[in-house]
Design a protein around this motif. Structure first.
Motif, PDB file in Angstrom:
ATOM      1  N   ASP A  72       0.835  -1.196   0.000  1.00 58.25           N
ATOM      2  CA  ASP A  72       0.000   0.000   0.000  1.00 58.25           C
ATOM      3  C   ASP A  72       0.874   1.252   0.000  1.00 58.25           C
ATOM      4  O   ASP A  72       0.393   2.337   0.250  1.00 58.25           O
ATOM      5  N   ALA A  73       2.165   1.065  -0.240  1.00 55.59           N
ATOM      6  CA  ALA A  73       3.057   2.219  -0.188  1.00 55.59           C
ATOM      7  C   ALA A  73       3.768   2.377  -1.526  1.00 55.59           C
ATOM      8  O   ALA A  73       3.942   1.416  -2.255  1.00 55.59           O
ATOM      9  N   LEU A  74       4.165   3.591  -1.837  1.00 49.09           N
ATOM     10  CA  LEU A  74       5.001   3.832  -3.008  1.00 49.09           C
ATOM     11  C   LEU A  74       6.362   4.253  -2.490  1.00 49.09           C
ATOM     12  O   LEU A  74       6.515   5.331  -1.914  1.00 49.09           O
ATOM     13  N   ILE A  75       7.315   3.357  -2.619  1.00 46.53           N
ATOM     14  CA  ILE A  75       8.596   3.559  -1.962  1.00 46.53           C
ATOM     15  C   ILE A  75       9.642   3.962  -2.984  1.00 46.53           C
ATOM     16  O   ILE A  75       9.847   3.268  -3.981  1.00 46.53           O
ATOM     17  N   ALA A  76      10.276   5.083  -2.742  1.00 46.94           N
ATOM     18  CA  ALA A  76      11.349   5.536  -3.619  1.00 46.94           C
ATOM     19  C   ALA A  76      12.658   4.986  -3.090  1.00 46.94           C
ATOM     20  O   ALA A  76      12.890   4.962  -1.882  1.00 46.94           O
ATOM     21  N   VAL A  77      13.497   4.513  -4.023  1.00 46.46           N
ATOM     22  CA  VAL A  77      14.782   3.973  -3.585  1.00 46.46           C
ATOM     23  C   VAL A  77      15.760   5.120  -3.335  1.00 46.46           C
ATOM     24  O   VAL A  77      16.493   5.124  -2.371  1.00 46.46           O
ATOM     25  N   TYR A  78      15.750   6.103  -4.220  1.00 44.03           N
ATOM     26  CA  TYR A  78      16.631   7.246  -4.058  1.00 44.03           C
ATOM     27  C   TYR A  78      15.783   8.512  -3.968  1.00 44.03           C
ATOM     28  O   TYR A  78      14.632   8.536  -4.409  1.00 44.03           O
ATOM     29  N   GLU A  79      16.388   9.573  -3.471  1.00 48.46           N
ATOM     30  CA  GLU A  79      15.678  10.842  -3.334  1.00 48.46           C
ATOM     31  C   GLU A  79      15.179  11.345  -4.683  1.00 48.46           C
ATOM     32  O   GLU A  79      14.128  11.956  -4.771  1.00 48.46           O
TER      33      GLU A  79
END
Lengths: 1123, 349
Positions: free
Chosen positions: A633-640
């Motif tokens: 349920d999350a949108l996770i960014a690996v880098y900024e």
């Protein structure tokens, strides 16, 4: 405002620093200790509370109540009732005793008319996990640890049972109490629920047979039509049943055959249904004591066995009916859309069982057994005539502590977890902690073993799951049969423990969740509503689920709800799942809101300055734990740079998706994936330093490198796990070139001068144990002094290493067949002897058996409660590398030493540098280990400017920078040097890639494997040569070799190999009866007239005799060979 | 091809080793009889040879020697190097008698460490110990004793945490080794002339109560047997670099070229167009950086002078580096005479 939004997000400087902070709080093996702490402090009390009162049927006035249970501090029973509380784990290791703490209870019971309270009764001893809250090492500083003879870098998390270190491996299981929609082998969609409560563990299946749905359960003789179940649960109206399942047309059509069947069975009412089910209940499931009607039985099964985890209060089956309806709905939907079929291998559907949970299962079982025996004892006493003198004392039962102690100790030491109540019989739950190297020890603590059968050839459970990202290491898995089934945790994974459900339930109802008892059945499937689940149980219905989600998360980020409770919607199921159960894997993420990470560089600076801790980040709502389901349920960014307006979270550091073992590899993201997997396996075999207390340990086998070095190219993981402090390898200067031809097939050429100077030198420690027993007749084992030669008065050669006390002297050299302990045992140990009568002794010496001599490092004399005296000797060998020893770099590139070359023959560079190792360039193209090339350049540059370099995964120092450094120091940009041949003195035609690469010496050494024999021992039964190196066995000429000789026609060679050199036997055969005779006499014919003496294999003679013993007579017919 | 050009070409092959971007060509010597059919070029002429041989000492220190060996074949230079590494004898600790060792370092490891300590003693004064000989004599053995006991420092301040302050004798250095003269050695060698080369090599670390009581016997040996007998840290040579600029390089390119080499290799004439010239090719370290620049790589030839060896010898300290070279030459000469005798002997029989 606008420009502000579109501006790129600033990188958070050094956000990896959150990781050491995390490891400070959580540690690498925190999951083990957390789980054990929960069990010892909370779980054990819950178990006792749930079974606190014992009553007796024969004596109604009697009761016994457990008021409290506690696990104390570790202590050791030294005999004669003396308990020492100052024991340390290390002492337990050395003395072969169990590191355990007493379990004490407070009880209250009636004695006649009186109520008696008894406090602090010891009922048994609980093995204590090292570094858990009950351990003496808990929260100790490094210097305090050193005082306790313990290594401050030791992870803990294991037990010491009878002197051996045992790990309870993390067990992977399918999550309990969850609906799993699955396809069976025939391709039919079904659904199953594993219910697990304290009382019961049952599996309920919903299966489809010929368009109809049935409920399948072990307590039923045959499958029950679902509609019957509904009716039995009190949902008699068929419209209501359909409404509960769902109003869609598809569902209605699917259900028609089911209703039809129910009508055919003439079942319309609840009673009819119960009667029908009652007939199907298995005989064995019925309780014998109380006679119940079939209907009652059926009702009871429905209540307690079917979907046991769904609560039924006051025979109100509504919740359970809803649950069945939901199962049915899932199956029907999944039939039409394969996407609705659940993935069993999805990590979110898995639970990891840890030491605490396993121990609590075991303890609960032992506790119930104990209480059952107690009740039995009281009943027996009540039935017996009153003539027996003295009142019965319940405390007698509590006097013996062996039941709990033995139950726990045997389970941990054998690894067999047998709980009859749950039909649980697992073997290999525990393993001996591998102390081969520091890494192997750490690797074992993060290992996860799966319950899957290893022999099954299925790819699903073995393959890499996308949902494993960040939770389980993608590289670290063994090769071969356990591939993919044994996994390892990633660096930042945390495993949850059980959390109290009560407050969550109340919170949910306050947040607008409505109980389904209050709802009409059509509300269940209404498109406006979402069902809310808590740990697999239906909690209620919510309208406007987004609000619930948001509020819940806000409260959690504010620290008002426990950080490990996860909430996630499943839009396909139209459900909200809240989980607070144990065994979920989760990991921390930085929270991002409105495209802005909550953590900024300033926070990190505060962290490095010590103004913040990891927990502060957690409680300030900057970082939160997500479990696998909530990750969805999350949108996770690996880098900024990947952050946009929809991003909800940011990775702390991408390299944490690797585990401990894979973290050692420099530049793993440049290697071919299987190479990293190979290295994960090999890192565990590398020699080095094991622990700071390695010199105090007396292990069965320990390998140490003499001059271990920290790697030139390290990674963040290496720093975090303190690999530099306990390294396993050396930085060797490697030249990648061909040399001599003794380097084919990955063989390495070593520089003799390097070996002379200490490269790859290792120490091998072994121990030898001797137990001196005392026997029941008053006699005991003795240790005698060395025997002297009658003439010279010098000790015999075999006794040369012995000291005057009969035990080998430390520092002395022992050779094969020399004595280590001159032990003597009394010849008579069973019959009683008077004390002063002298008894005869028989020599039973402990001898040293090995082809190479050893030195005695130290001798330990001690005793433990079971054996009267133990003598442990530590033996040491120093080995320098030789041809055939195995080495490996950190890139899965193993090779044996093929040749040792004197320094003057080695090529040398412009600066006089000559390599320690020459490696064949053919090792590169097919393996594609680019990381190794990068390590070499990085290492070379590091040596030149005196700095370590980083090869951290998905980052690390740039190779271009390293190359520039090389140029600055006058080396070639590509790392290739101009070399001169040491043999001819002329330059080599090619530039040679040369530089330092970290090499590990692996535990496989030729001296341990080399074996050959001409003549030697034979097996007793077959008289054939023994098998195996340890028994000085022969080298077998096997079937295939035999086939070759047959094909070639070398019959005499065959005869020689298979009979004459093996088990040739002269035997007398009677040509009259064809049986074997003896001493030229046939006992069957009672004559010696036709006896002939022939040679045959002894095994053949044995076969004939064995056949005879089975009433089969093999008869031989002899003829002269020239006839 | 024109004969002149062929001749110059052959001359280049004979005299130079060429360094290309990805390979080295002409590495092998062609200076031997019949290298080229019909040519008498490689025929050996002792007069020509002696005229060509030259040794220039570039720098000489006690432990380090750099000299140029010019006009010999690689085989000869290499023999010298190999002999220096493996065949010039020195004294090193071979036998360690451990009377007591309660330190952390294991006996074998300690013995290995001790073996690698360079010993200041002239190996020429000693004989090789015979293999069957157990006890050493004054002619073949130097004996050392090491007896250290670590104790608490009673005068240490109460707040001290450093082991160096807390304990006495916690570090065992080579200076703690005491020479024990065997036989008449005390008369032969002055006090202090026999000792470890460096007094400050850390042998072991002790904690209070730990004792080290050893006797060590040094014997004469050669590096081929064990690296500890090798008299040199390393001995190696390189060929004299030669850099030829085939085209004039000026302006920014000249500065770029300068950057491509070690300091001092390329000079720049500071006139109006900054032309680069080769100032001192000897300093080049073969980084071949110039080949990475497309506009420069065709304008530069890197090569080595085949018979000019820049030799560097680093002594471990037992003997001065210069003595080592002459010792090595003696060994080489001995080998030659041995071979000659053998050949003559064979001819006779």
């Amino acid at each position: 405002m606008d420009s502000n939004l579109s501006a790129p997000i600033k990188d958070i400087k050094e956000k990896w620093k959150l990781l050491p902070a995390f490891l400070m709080v959580k540690g690498l093996v925190k999951q083990h200790t957390d789980s054990f702490n929960y069990f010892v402090n909370v779980g054990i009390k819950n178990i006792v509370r749930a079974n606190s009162t014992i009553t007796c049927e024969t004596d109604r006035k009697f009761y016994l109540k457990y008021l409290d249970i506690r696990v104390g501090k570790p202590e050791l029973e030294e005999g004669f009732g003396i308990n020492r509380t100052d024991i340390t784990p290390h002492e337990c290791r050395l003395r072969d005793v169990t590191y355990a703490a007493p379990i004490t209870v407070d009880i209250e019971y009636t004695e006649g008319q009186q109520r008696v309270v008894n406090n602090n009764l010891v009922i048994g001893r609980m093995p204590i996990m090292l570094k858990s809250s009950k351990c003496v090492l808990f929260n100790k500083t490094p210097s305090q640890m050193a005082k306790l003879n313990e290594c401050p870098l030791d992870p803990g998390g294991y037990f010491i049972v009878r002197g051996t270190e045992k790990v309870i491996l993390i067990q992977e299981q399918l999550s309990k109490n969850r609906i799993i929609v699955d396809v069976d082998r025939k391709g039919i969609v079904g659904c199953s629920v594993q219910s697990s409560t304290h009382e019961k563990k049952v599996k309920t299946n919903l299966v489809m047979k010929k368009t109809r749905f049935y409920l399948k359960q072990n307590s039923f003789n045959e499958d029950i039509p679902v509609v019957v179940i509904f009716k039995a649960m009190g949902v008699q109206c068929e419209q209501e049943i359909l409404q509960m399942i769902g109003g869609e047309e598809m569902i209605a059509t699917a259900m028609i055959p089911c209703f039809e069947e129910c009508h055919q069975l003439q079942i319309f009412t609840k009673d009819q249904a119960l009667k029908f089910i009652g007939q199907k209940v298995k005989r064995s499931m019925r309780s014998e004591k109380t006679k119940k009607s079939r209907m009652e039985e059926a009702r009871e099964v429905l209540q307690s066995t079917i979907l046991a985890h769904v609560p039924v209060e006051n025979w109100n089956f509504q919740l359970k009916a809803c649950y069945v309806a939901l199962m049915l709905r899932r199956v029907i939907l999944a039939r039409n859309d394969a996407a609705d079929i659940d993935d069993r291998d999805y990590v979110g559907n898995k639970r990891l069982e840890l030491a605490g949970q396993l121990l609590s299962l075991l303890f609960e079982d032992l506790f119930k057994k104990f209480n059952a025996e107690l009740v039995e004892m009281i009943e027996k006493k009540n039935k017996a005539p009153k003539s027996r003198a003295g009142p019965f004392d319940i405390k007698n039962k509590f006097k013996s502590t062996s039941q709990f102690t033995n139950g726990l100790v045997t389970a941990i030491s054998s690894g067999n977890w047998i709980i009859k109540r749950f039909k649980m019989d697992r073997a290999g739950v525990t393993q001996v902690l591998s102390r081969l190297s520091y890494i192997s020890c750490l690797g074992m603590m993060t290992r996860i073993s799966s319950q899957f059968e290893k022999t099954r050839k299925v790819s699903g459970p073995r393959s890499l799951q996308p949902s494993q990202w960040g939770m389980l290491c993608p590289s670290d898995t063994p090769e071969g049969e356990a591939c993919g089934l044994v996994k390892n945790l990633a660096l930042m994974t945390h495993i949850t423990t059980d959390l109290d459900e009560g407050p969550i339930i109340r919170l949910c109802y306050n947040l607008g969740v409505e109980e389904i008892f209050l709802m009409g059945s059509e509300q269940l499937t209404s498109s406006l509503n979402y069902l809310v689940f808590l740990n697999g149980n239906i909690l209620g219905i919510i309208r406007g689920f987004r609000r619930l989600l948001q509020t819940f998360k806000k409260l959690r980020r504010a620290g008002l709800i426990n950080e490990f409770i996860s909430i996630s919607p499943n839009h396909a199921h139209r459900c909200i799942y809240i989980s607070s159960d144990a065994g979920r894997v989760c990991r921390p993420y930085i929270i991002v809101e409105n495209g802005e990470p909550k953590v900024n560089s300033e926070h990190i600076e505060n962290l490095s300055a010590g103004l913040r801790t990891f927990d502060d980040f957690l409680y300030d709502g900057m970082v939160e734990y997500l479990d696998c389901n909530e990750e969805n349920d999350a949108l996770i960014a690996v880098y900024e740079k990947d952050i946009n307006m929809n991003t909800t979270h940011l990775e702390i550091e991408p390299f944490t998706l690797l585990g401990v073992c894979a973290g050692l590899i420099p530049y793993p993201h440049h290697n071919q994936s299987p190479r990293n997997t190979y290295q994960c396996a090999m890192g565990k075999q590398a020699m080095g330093s094991i622990a700071y207390n390695q010199r105090n340990r007396i292990d069965t086998l320990m390998y140490n490198l003499v001059y271990a070095q920290a790697p030139m190219v390290k990674s963040k993981t290496i720093e975090l796990i303190n690999f530099e402090k306990l390294p396993a390898g050396q930085n060797a200067t490697v030249a990648v070139m061909s040399y001599s031809g003794y380097d084919i097939e990955d063989a390495l050429v070593l520089n003799k001068a390097s070996l002379d100077r200490g490269f790859g030198r290792c120490l091998v420690y072994r121990n030898q144990k001797c137990i001196l027993k005392s026997y029941n007749n008053g006699t005991f084992d003795k240790v005698m002094g060395p025997m002297l030669d009658a003439d010279t008065r010098e000790p015999l050669w075999r006794h040369q290493a012995l000291d005057a006390d009969g035990i080998a002297t430390p520092g002395e050299k022992v050779e094969n067949k020399q004595l280590l302990v001159n032990k003597a045992m009394p010849t008579v140990t069973n019959t009683l002897q008077t004390r002063n009568e002298s008894c005869d002794y028989r020599e039973v010496p402990i001898t040293y058996k090995a082809p190479l001599p050893s030195y005695i490092e130290k001798v330990m004399l001690s005793g433990n409660p079971e054996e009267s005296c133990i003598i442990k000797l530590l033996l040491r060998q120093t080995r320098r590398p030789e041809i055939g020893d195995k080495f490996s770099s950190r890139h899965g590139q193993k090779g044996v030493c093929g040749l040792i070359v004197p320094q003057e023959d080695m090529p040398f560079s412009e600066r006089g540098i000559c390599p320690d190792i020459i490696m064949n360039p053919h090792g590169y193209p097919s393996r594609m280990t680019v990381g190794k090339l990068m390590e070499c350049i990085g290492g070379k540059a590091g040596v030149m400017d005196g700095k370590f370099r980083y090869g951290t995964a998905f980052g690390g120092s740039k190779v271009a920078d390293a190359s520039e450094t090389l140029v600055k120091h006058g080396f070639n940009y590509l790392g290739k040097d101009y070399l001169t041949s040491g043999v001819t003195g002329e330059a080599l035609n090619a530039y040679i890639f040369m530089g330092p690469i970290y090499y590990q010496k692996l535990k496989h050494m030729v001296v341990d494997k080399m074996h050959a024999r001409s003549k030697g021992p034979r097996a007793v039964l077959t008289r054939q040569p023994t098998e195996g190196r340890s028994r000085d066995g022969g080298l077998r000429l096997g079937e295939m070799e035999r086939d070759c000789l047959i094909g070639y026609g070398a019959s005499m060679l065959l005869l020689e190999r298979l009979m004459i050199s093996s088990d040739s036997f002269q035997v007398d055969v009677c040509n009259g009866c064809g049986l074997l005779g003896y001493s030229s006499w046939c006992n069957y014919c009672k004559s010696s007239s036709q006896i002939a003496s022939i040679k045959m294999p002894y095994a053949c003679k044995l076969l004939f005799q064995e056949l005879q013993s089975m009433n089969i007579i093999p008869r031989l017919t002899l003829k002269r060979y020239n006839q | 091809m024109e004969p002149v050009k062929l001749k110059s070409c052959l001359k280049r092959i004979k005299e130079r080793v060429d360094l290309k971007e990805h390979q080295i060509i002409n590495t092998n010597t062609t200076d031997f009889p019949n290298a080229y059919t019909g040519s008498t070029d490689g025929d050996f002429d002792i007069n020509k040879f002696t005229k060509g041989v030259r040794v220039d000492i570039i720098s000489e220190k006690e432990d380090e020697l750099e000299f140029d060996l010019v006009g010999v074949d690689a085989a000869i230079a290499n023999s010298l190097r190999r002999i220096l590494l493996a065949e010039v004898p020195t004294m090193a600790i071979e036998k360690v008698y451990v009377y007591n060792n309660t330190s952390l370092i294991q006996d074998e490891v300690l013995a290995h460490r001790l073996g690698l300590i360079p010993i200041k003693a002239d190996p020429r004064m000693f004989e090789y110990r015979q293999p069957d000989q157990e006890e050493g004599s004054a002619e073949d053995t130097i004996s050392f004793a090491l007896k250290v006991k670590c104790t608490h420092n009673s005068s240490a301040p109460a707040d001290a945490t450093q082991p160096d302050i807390l304990y006495k004798h916690n570090n065992v250095y080579t200076r703690d080794m005491v020479w024990v003269p065997v036989g008449n050695q005390a008369d032969l060698y002055p006090e202090g002339s026999v000792a470890p080369v460096h007094p400050d090599i850390l042998i072991n670390k002790l904690k209070p109560g730990q004792i080290l009581d050893l006797r060590m016997d040094c014997v004469k040996g050669i590096g081929r047997d064990h690296a500890k007998f090798s008299p040199v840290a390393t001995a190696h040579y390189r060929l004299l670099p030669e850099i030829t600029l085939t085209q004039p390089i000026t302006g920014t390119d000249a500065h770029k070229l300068k950057e491509c080499f070690s300091d001092g290799v390329i000079g720049i004439r500071t006139n109006d167009n900054d032309e680069a010239y080769v100032a001192n090719a000897r300093l080049d370290t073969c980084s071949r950086e110039v080949f990475r620049h497309d506009n420069l790589k065709d304008k530069v030839l890197l090569s080595r002078v085949r018979d000019h060896f820049i030799f560097s010898v680093e002594s471990t300290g037992a003997l001065p580096a210069a003595t080592l070279v002459s010792e090595a030459l003696k060994v080489l000469m001995k080998k030659c005479t041995d071979l000659r005798e053998k050949l003559e002997h064979d001819e006779d029989s």
